[in-house]
Design an enzyme around this catalytic site. Structure first.
Site, PDB file in Angstrom:
ATOM      1  N   GLY A 193      43.513  33.222  33.386  1.00  0.00           N
ATOM      2  CA  GLY A 193      42.973  34.163  32.420  1.00  0.00           C
ATOM      3  C   GLY A 193      43.526  33.939  31.011  1.00  0.00           C
ATOM      4  O   GLY A 193      42.783  33.976  30.029  1.00  0.00           O
ATOM      5  N   SER A 194      44.821  33.694  30.924  1.00  0.00           N
ATOM      6  CA  SER A 194      45.435  33.538  29.601  1.00  0.00           C
ATOM      7  C   SER A 194      44.841  32.337  28.876  1.00  0.00           C
ATOM      8  O   SER A 194      44.469  32.426  27.701  1.00  0.00           O
ATOM      9  CB  SER A 194      46.953  33.369  29.728  1.00  0.00           C
ATOM     10  OG  SER A 194      47.513  34.497  30.354  1.00  0.00           O
TER      11      SER A 194
ATOM     12  N   ASN B 117      43.470  46.275  32.221  1.00  0.00           N
ATOM     13  CA  ASN B 117      44.406  45.982  33.305  1.00  0.00           C
ATOM     14  C   ASN B 117      45.406  47.108  33.554  1.00  0.00           C
ATOM     15  O   ASN B 117      46.006  47.176  34.604  1.00  0.00           O
ATOM     16  CB  ASN B 117      45.151  44.672  33.011  1.00  0.00           C
ATOM     17  CG  ASN B 117      45.692  44.611  31.606  1.00  0.00           C
ATOM     18  OD1 ASN B 117      44.949  44.736  30.636  1.00  0.00           O
ATOM     19  ND2 ASN B 117      46.981  44.427  31.487  1.00  0.00           N
TER      20      ASN B 117
ATOM     21  N   GLN C 192      40.062  41.524  35.070  1.00  0.00           N
ATOM     22  CA  GLN C 192      40.234  42.628  36.021  1.00  0.00           C
ATOM     23  C   GLN C 192      38.921  43.014  36.702  1.00  0.00           C
ATOM     24  O   GLN C 192      38.940  43.764  37.679  1.00  0.00           O
ATOM     25  CB  GLN C 192      40.804  43.861  35.306  1.00  0.00           C
ATOM     26  CG  GLN C 192      42.262  43.724  34.913  1.00  0.00           C
ATOM     27  CD  GLN C 192      43.212  43.729  36.103  1.00  0.00           C
ATOM     28  OE1 GLN C 192      42.949  44.318  37.145  1.00  0.00           O
ATOM     29  NE2 GLN C 192      44.343  43.056  35.941  1.00  0.00           N
TER      30      GLN C 192
ATOM     31  N   SER D 200      40.133  35.021  36.305  1.00  0.00           N
ATOM     32  CA  SER D 200      41.349  34.458  36.884  1.00  0.00           C
ATOM     33  C   SER D 200      41.365  34.704  38.387  1.00  0.00           C
ATOM     34  O   SER D 200      41.171  35.833  38.842  1.00  0.00           O
ATOM     35  CB  SER D 200      42.568  35.105  36.225  1.00  0.00           C
ATOM     36  OG  SER D 200      43.742  34.668  36.862  1.00  0.00           O
TER      37      SER D 200
ATOM     38  N   HIS E  11      43.709  34.739  40.748  1.00  0.00           N
ATOM     39  CA  HIS E  11      44.718  35.503  41.492  1.00  0.00           C
ATOM     40  C   HIS E  11      44.519  37.019  41.401  1.00  0.00           C
ATOM     41  O   HIS E  11      45.245  37.783  42.013  1.00  0.00           O
ATOM     42  CB  HIS E  11      46.138  35.089  41.079  1.00  0.00           C
ATOM     43  CG  HIS E  11      46.623  35.596  39.763  1.00  0.00           C
ATOM     44  ND1 HIS E  11      47.452  36.694  39.652  1.00  0.00           N
ATOM     45  CD2 HIS E  11      46.422  35.165  38.491  1.00  0.00           C
ATOM     46  CE1 HIS E  11      47.751  36.887  38.375  1.00  0.00           C
ATOM     47  NE2 HIS E  11      47.126  35.978  37.649  1.00  0.00           N
TER      48      HIS E  11
ATOM     49  N   THR F  76      43.968  16.480  35.139  1.00  0.00           N
ATOM     50  CA  THR F  76      43.355  16.333  36.464  1.00  0.00           C
ATOM     51  C   THR F  76      43.091  17.710  37.048  1.00  0.00           C
ATOM     52  O   THR F  76      43.966  18.575  37.042  1.00  0.00           O
ATOM     53  CB  THR F  76      44.293  15.520  37.379  1.00  0.00           C
ATOM     54  OG1 THR F  76      44.539  14.267  36.741  1.00  0.00           O
ATOM     55  CG2 THR F  76      43.673  15.300  38.753  1.00  0.00           C
TER      56      THR F  76
ATOM     57  N   CYS G 180      53.392  42.318  32.266  1.00  0.00           N
ATOM     58  CA  CYS G 180      53.936  41.617  31.108  1.00  0.00           C
ATOM     59  C   CYS G 180      54.890  42.491  30.316  1.00  0.00           C
ATOM     60  O   CYS G 180      55.815  42.002  29.691  1.00  0.00           O
ATOM     61  CB  CYS G 180      52.805  41.164  30.192  1.00  0.00           C
ATOM     62  SG  CYS G 180      51.382  40.609  31.103  1.00  0.00           S
TER      63      CYS G 180
END
Ligand SMILES: *Cc1c(COP(=O)(O)O)cnc(C)c1O
Length: 396
Positions: free
Chosen positions: A70-71, A151, A179, A199, A201, A237, A324
């Site tokens: 995501g970042s 989030n 989210q 993202s 995860h 890669t 964070c």
């Protein structure tokens, strides 16, 4: 016993996602850029995964770029639109005060380079107003970036409407949907989205992998230079196993969105109802326009960190806001932005559920949160001042 209620920080990988990854570690382990058959089998798998992600979002496979998460997607989307804007002398960007730091810190960097940033107010309910976006757009606006769902407080923005306004004014519209993807049905075409970050995860996939949707015709600039992977826009890669895990997790979560919501929403609502019985507590974010699994409350006279530690000792994994900001003493920028005073913002608790949580866990959490809040208050000098009338309650 462990109750995991921190799914906004990260999710457990699903078995489907793990199994989808395994063959790409030791069987189909070729480099997709290699011309031999081992490489080509990996390249085919990669193409399938890209198609899966594209089908779910409602776009073409060539509009999907794999990133490290995501970042990175947020950084690349914003920096690309800024660079394209600067070429046309457009150096104004609109966003909101409640974005993830991946967005806000990128905007700070651009501001230092001469861009002008307007942050829309998220108001007390944590939702931006489309008419305020419309008023903020200027002839030199290069980009509007508004997150799909927050989030911390879980509020879901009126994305389709915001996208429509951007399209009418010819401004690129990016949304950080990290989210939301896998939890809410999203169709980028119907919702007028030009760029979207996701993202893996956050929906049962592996960490360190994500994607950026970029509508055809929008110029993407690479932020990592090197090989020609991802149509020359993201060197390195490809993380084939993680990409396979992400595609499998996305498909699985998408297929069960309705089922998950019908389990999650009643659990979320029961949790909110139970927790708000605690005196001097308040829900953060709109009561209805919120993610199906998100609960975020503030308790007066409480230190969020102490609350988390005691809850952890009772087997409850929760958060005070975003992963964070934990570890720093600053209260959440999101809670401050929706008007919570500093001392109240410090007493926040975020519970983010998954469909694997149970009704028993919800009752256990309500009981133990209520006990812990009154225990901490019983030892707090601040609370005594409030109760004995030397200070005014801010939350009724
Ligand atoms: C988690 C999150 C991110 C960052 O994603 P990573 O894959 O962890 O880099 C960005 N935006 C939002 C809204 C998030 O919840």
């Amino acid at each position: 016993m462990m109750i995991y209620a921190d799914n906004a920080a990260t999710t457990k990988m699903t078995k489907t996602a793990i199994n989808a990854m395994l063959p790409y570690m030791d069987i189909t382990y070729g480099n997709p850029s290699s011309l031999h058959s081992a490489g080509q089998r990996a390249a085919e798998a990669l193409a399938d995964a890209r198609q899966t992600v594209a089908d779910i979002l409602g776009c073409a496979a060539r509009e999907i770029y794999f990133t490290s998460g995501g970042s990175e997607s947020d950084n690349q989307a914003i920096l690309s639109a800024a660079e394209a804007g600067a070429k046309k002398n457009k150096r104004h960007i609109i966003s909101t005060s409640i974005e993830h730091h991946a967005v806000l810190h990128t905007l700070n960097k651009l501001e230092k380079q001469g861009f002008e940033i307007t942050l829309l107010d998220a108001h007390e309910n944590g939702i931006v107003r489309p008419d305020e976006l419309e008023k903020a757009i200027r002839p030199d606006t290069a980009l509007v970036t508004v997150m799909y769902a927050n989030n911390e407080i879980g509020t879901v923005q009126p994305v389709r409407e915001l996208g429509r306004i951007c399209r009418e004014h010819g401004v690129i519209f990016h949304t950080d949907a990290v989210q939301a993807v896998g939890h809410i049905k999203i169709n980028v075409a119907d919702e007028n989205i030009d760029m979207l970050s996701l993202s893996a995860h956050k929906f049962g996939g592996p960490k360190g992998i994500g994607a950026l949707y970029v509508k055809r015709g929008i110029t993407l600039t690479s932020i990592i230079e090197g090989g020609a992977q991802e149509r020359g826009k993201r060197a390195g890669t490809e993380n084939v196993p993680a990409i396979m895990g992400m595609a499998a997790a996305l498909k699985e979560s998408y297929d069960m969105i309705d089922e998950a919501c019908s389990k999650l929403i009643p659990m979320r609502d029961r949790l909110i109802e139970g927790i708000l019985k605690i005196p001097h507590s308040i829900l953060n974010g709109d009561r209805y326009e919120r993610l199906p699994g998100n609960v975020n409350v503030c308790f007066e006279g409480i230190e969020g960190e102490s609350l988390l530690l005691i809850l952890d000792s009772k087997g409850i994994c929760a958060s005070s806001g975003s992963a964070c900001t934990s570890g720093s003493l600053d209260p959440s920028h999101v809670l401050l932005a929706i008007g919570r005073p500093h001392e109240v913002a410090h007493g926040s608790l975020r519970l983010s559920l998954s469909h694997e949580n149970t009704e028993e866990e919800i009752e256990y959490m309500i009981e133990n949160i209520a006990w812990t809040v009154s225990y901490l208050r019983s030892m707090s000098p601040v609370w005594r001042d409030l109760e004995e009338g030397r200070k005014e309650h801010v939350i009724q």
